[in-house]
Design a protein around this motif. Structure first.
Motif, PDB file in Angstrom:
ATOM      1  N   LYS A  42      61.230  87.342  19.357  1.00 26.19           N
ATOM      2  CA  LYS A  42      61.314  88.371  20.376  1.00 26.19           C
ATOM      3  C   LYS A  42      60.621  89.657  19.907  1.00 26.19           C
ATOM      4  O   LYS A  42      60.063  90.405  20.700  1.00 26.19           O
ATOM      5  CB  LYS A  42      62.787  88.655  20.610  1.00 26.19           C
ATOM      6  CG  LYS A  42      63.019  89.656  21.669  1.00 26.19           C
ATOM      7  CD  LYS A  42      64.192  89.287  22.518  1.00 26.19           C
ATOM      8  CE  LYS A  42      64.079  90.132  23.760  1.00 26.19           C
ATOM      9  NZ  LYS A  42      64.876  89.716  24.826  1.00 26.19           N
ATOM     10  N   GLU A  43      60.687  89.910  18.614  1.00 29.12           N
ATOM     11  CA  GLU A  43      60.076  91.154  18.141  1.00 29.12           C
ATOM     12  C   GLU A  43      58.567  91.171  18.412  1.00 29.12           C
ATOM     13  O   GLU A  43      57.975  92.226  18.533  1.00 29.12           O
ATOM     14  CB  GLU A  43      60.391  91.437  16.667  1.00 29.12           C
ATOM     15  CG  GLU A  43      59.895  90.429  15.679  1.00 29.12           C
ATOM     16  CD  GLU A  43      60.269  90.824  14.226  1.00 29.12           C
ATOM     17  OE1 GLU A  43      59.584  90.355  13.323  1.00 29.12           O
ATOM     18  OE2 GLU A  43      61.232  91.593  14.027  1.00 29.12           O
ATOM     19  N   LEU A  44      57.986  89.984  18.557  1.00 30.46           N
ATOM     20  CA  LEU A  44      56.546  89.944  18.845  1.00 30.46           C
ATOM     21  C   LEU A  44      56.254  90.441  20.259  1.00 30.46           C
ATOM     22  O   LEU A  44      55.208  91.038  20.519  1.00 30.46           O
ATOM     23  CB  LEU A  44      55.999  88.528  18.647  1.00 30.46           C
ATOM     24  CG  LEU A  44      56.089  88.005  17.205  1.00 30.46           C
ATOM     25  CD1 LEU A  44      55.580  86.572  17.111  1.00 30.46           C
ATOM     26  CD2 LEU A  44      55.309  88.903  16.250  1.00 30.46           C
ATOM     27  N   VAL A  45      57.184  90.195  21.175  1.00 31.76           N
ATOM     28  CA  VAL A  45      57.035  90.710  22.541  1.00 31.76           C
ATOM     29  C   VAL A  45      57.097  92.238  22.498  1.00 31.76           C
ATOM     30  O   VAL A  45      56.322  92.932  23.167  1.00 31.76           O
ATOM     31  CB  VAL A  45      58.172  90.173  23.443  1.00 31.76           C
ATOM     32  CG1 VAL A  45      58.092  90.777  24.832  1.00 31.76           C
ATOM     33  CG2 VAL A  45      58.132  88.647  23.491  1.00 31.76           C
ATOM     34  N   TYR A  46      57.997  92.759  21.669  1.00 26.29           N
ATOM     35  CA  TYR A  46      58.131  94.202  21.520  1.00 26.29           C
ATOM     36  C   TYR A  46      56.910  94.787  20.817  1.00 26.29           C
ATOM     37  O   TYR A  46      56.455  95.878  21.137  1.00 26.29           O
ATOM     38  CB  TYR A  46      59.426  94.535  20.780  1.00 26.29           C
ATOM     39  CG  TYR A  46      60.617  94.463  21.697  1.00 26.29           C
ATOM     40  CD1 TYR A  46      61.241  95.620  22.137  1.00 26.29           C
ATOM     41  CD2 TYR A  46      61.084  93.241  22.162  1.00 26.29           C
ATOM     42  CE1 TYR A  46      62.313  95.554  23.003  1.00 26.29           C
ATOM     43  CE2 TYR A  46      62.148  93.159  23.027  1.00 26.29           C
ATOM     44  CZ  TYR A  46      62.766  94.319  23.440  1.00 26.29           C
ATOM     45  OH  TYR A  46      63.814  94.266  24.311  1.00 26.29           O
ATOM     46  N   ALA A  47      56.390  94.024  19.862  1.00 26.27           N
ATOM     47  CA  ALA A  47      55.196  94.467  19.156  1.00 26.27           C
ATOM     48  C   ALA A  47      54.066  94.741  20.154  1.00 26.27           C
ATOM     49  O   ALA A  47      53.344  95.734  20.043  1.00 26.27           O
ATOM     50  CB  ALA A  47      54.767  93.418  18.133  1.00 26.27           C
ATOM     51  N   ALA A  48      53.962  93.875  21.140  1.00 29.75           N
ATOM     52  CA  ALA A  48      52.889  94.029  22.133  1.00 29.75           C
ATOM     53  C   ALA A  48      53.060  95.316  22.930  1.00 29.75           C
ATOM     54  O   ALA A  48      52.079  95.956  23.313  1.00 29.75           O
ATOM     55  CB  ALA A  48      52.874  92.819  23.067  1.00 29.75           C
ATOM     56  N   LYS A  49      54.317  95.732  23.168  1.00 29.59           N
ATOM     57  CA  LYS A  49      54.560  96.978  23.908  1.00 29.59           C
ATOM     58  C   LYS A  49      53.997  98.171  23.141  1.00 29.59           C
ATOM     59  O   LYS A  49      53.346  99.052  23.701  1.00 29.59           O
ATOM     60  CB  LYS A  49      56.061  97.212  24.120  1.00 29.59           C
ATOM     61  CG  LYS A  49      56.727  96.195  25.002  1.00 29.59           C
ATOM     62  CD  LYS A  49      58.176  96.622  25.262  1.00 29.59           C
ATOM     63  CE  LYS A  49      58.919  95.507  25.973  1.00 29.59           C
ATOM     64  NZ  LYS A  49      60.233  95.928  26.470  1.00 29.59           N
ATOM     65  N   THR A  50      54.308  98.207  21.842  1.00 29.13           N
ATOM     66  CA  THR A  50      53.821  99.321  21.024  1.00 29.13           C
ATOM     67  C   THR A  50      52.294  99.310  20.939  1.00 29.13           C
ATOM     68  O   THR A  50      51.657 100.359  20.983  1.00 29.13           O
ATOM     69  CB  THR A  50      54.441  99.262  19.617  1.00 29.13           C
ATOM     70  OG1 THR A  50      55.839  99.509  19.742  1.00 29.13           O
ATOM     71  CG2 THR A  50      53.839 100.305  18.688  1.00 29.13           C
ATOM     72  N   ALA A  51      51.714  98.116  20.840  1.00 31.22           N
ATOM     73  CA  ALA A  51      50.250  98.023  20.794  1.00 31.22           C
ATOM     74  C   ALA A  51      49.648  98.666  22.039  1.00 31.22           C
ATOM     75  O   ALA A  51      48.636  99.370  21.970  1.00 31.22           O
ATOM     76  CB  ALA A  51      49.820  96.566  20.670  1.00 31.22           C
ATOM     77  N   LEU A  52      50.313  98.452  23.185  1.00 37.45           N
ATOM     78  CA  LEU A  52      49.842  99.055  24.433  1.00 37.45           C
ATOM     79  C   LEU A  52      49.956 100.570  24.380  1.00 37.45           C
ATOM     80  O   LEU A  52      49.014 101.295  24.718  1.00 37.45           O
ATOM     81  CB  LEU A  52      50.683  98.548  25.614  1.00 37.45           C
ATOM     82  CG  LEU A  52      50.177  97.330  26.361  1.00 37.45           C
ATOM     83  CD1 LEU A  52      51.131  96.994  27.500  1.00 37.45           C
ATOM     84  CD2 LEU A  52      48.771  97.573  26.919  1.00 37.45           C
ATOM     85  N   VAL A  53      51.141 101.053  23.938  1.00 33.72           N
ATOM     86  CA  VAL A  53      51.374 102.499  23.877  1.00 33.72           C
ATOM     87  C   VAL A  53      50.335 103.165  22.976  1.00 33.72           C
ATOM     88  O   VAL A  53      49.821 104.242  23.278  1.00 33.72           O
ATOM     89  CB  VAL A  53      52.803 102.807  23.352  1.00 33.72           C
ATOM     90  CG1 VAL A  53      52.967 104.302  23.075  1.00 33.72           C
ATOM     91  CG2 VAL A  53      53.848 102.347  24.359  1.00 33.72           C
ATOM     92  N   LEU A  54      50.013 102.499  21.851  1.00 27.28           N
ATOM     93  CA  LEU A  54      49.090 103.095  20.882  1.00 27.28           C
ATOM     94  C   LEU A  54      47.639 102.713  21.160  1.00 27.28           C
ATOM     95  O   LEU A  54      46.737 103.100  20.424  1.00 27.28           O
ATOM     96  CB  LEU A  54      49.469 102.669  19.458  1.00 27.28           C
ATOM     97  CG  LEU A  54      50.801 103.195  18.934  1.00 27.28           C
ATOM     98  CD1 LEU A  54      51.083 102.659  17.538  1.00 27.28           C
ATOM     99  CD2 LEU A  54      50.806 104.726  18.906  1.00 27.28           C
TER     100      LEU A  54
END
Ligand code: ZN
Length: 258
Positions: A42-54
């Motif tokens: 699941k943390e990989l799904v969250y990782a993608a969110k941060t990648a978008l923000v940054l």
């Protein structure tokens, strides 16, 4: 040309804060996550969110084929062993060791960094991990750094003649002397979206609030908020908007030394 950094990035609080931090130092980011087929993928799904923000490039390296080979000792990150609850004490943490994990990740991320001419590969190892994970200690990082630099001299951004080459720090570990609370404090300063990070080892839809990493996370954020306010920082609301199943268990766990 903008300088570039490859960041070993799990989507957890430490590596997300690291990504914000490296970005704040003026680097272009390439975030690299590793999929061990872990139950908290699941943390990989969250990782993608941060990648978008940054607005960062984000790749997931699939290591699931080696997972069964690494799980022989019964590590609870990848096998069926029960995830321990309570404070993140040594015995709990020993159950979450994946053998040679940082070496595997650093060597792959290091290879990517060399291939892309990046100036460094950054990892979020920190002081809180030293006492249980030998591959989070400065001596290991120094050795891994030397191995990558020696093994790639003349390639990427690493010069052929290493004499006088600074930094010998191809592997960057800005948090290595920090506690988890200090990292959470840095996260506050950098405006990290806590709710876009995932720490829970239980793999549910929400953070359980009770496993070792949840307890550690809640404690660290709470301490960080205290420090932040003490230093005159202004907060309009509690900065951690994460949805926890149990938001208060960590206090009991700490009080009773569970
Ligand atoms: Zn949890």
């Amino acid at each position: 040309m903008t300088k570039k950094a490859v960041v070993v990035f799990s989507g957890g609080l430490d590596s997300t804060t690291l990504a914000y931090y490296v970005r704040s130092q003026g680097y272009d980011l390439h975030l690299v996550s590793f999929d061990y087929g872990q139950r908290h993928s699941k943390e990989l799904v969250y990782a993608a969110k941060t990648a978008l923000v940054l607005d960062a490039r984000h790749d997931i390296v699939d290591l699931s084929s080696i997972t069964p080979l690494l799980a022989a000792g019964g590590s609870s990150l990848v096998s069926g062993t029960d995830v321990p609850e309570g404070h993140y004490a040594a015995d709990n943490m020993k159950a979450t060791v994946v053998p040679n994990r940082n070496m595997i990740m650093l060597s792959i991320a290091g290879g990517i960094a060399v291939a892309e001419n990046a100036e460094m590969v950054a990892t979020g190892v920190h002081a809180g991990d030293h006492f249980i994970y030998p591959d989070c200690r400065p001596r290991f990082i120094n050795a891994a750094n030397a191995a990558i630099v020696l093994g790639n001299s003349g390639f990427g951004s690493i010069p052929e003649t290493l004499e006088g080459y600074k930094p010998m720090r191809f592997i960057s570990t800005p948090f290595i002397d920090m506690t988890k609370a200090q990292i959470a404090f840095t996260a506050l300063e950098l405006g990290v979206h806590f709710e876009d990070t995932w720490s829970c080892y239980k793999g549910g839809d929400r953070h359980c609030g009770k496993c070792g990493t949840c307890v550690e996370r809640l404690e660290a954020i709470s301490q960080a908020v205290e420090m932040y306010v003490e230093e005159g920082g202004q907060l309009t609301h509690w900065p951690d908007l994460t949805d926890y199943e149990d938001r208060n268990y960590w206090k009991t766990a700490l009080k009773e030394g569970v």
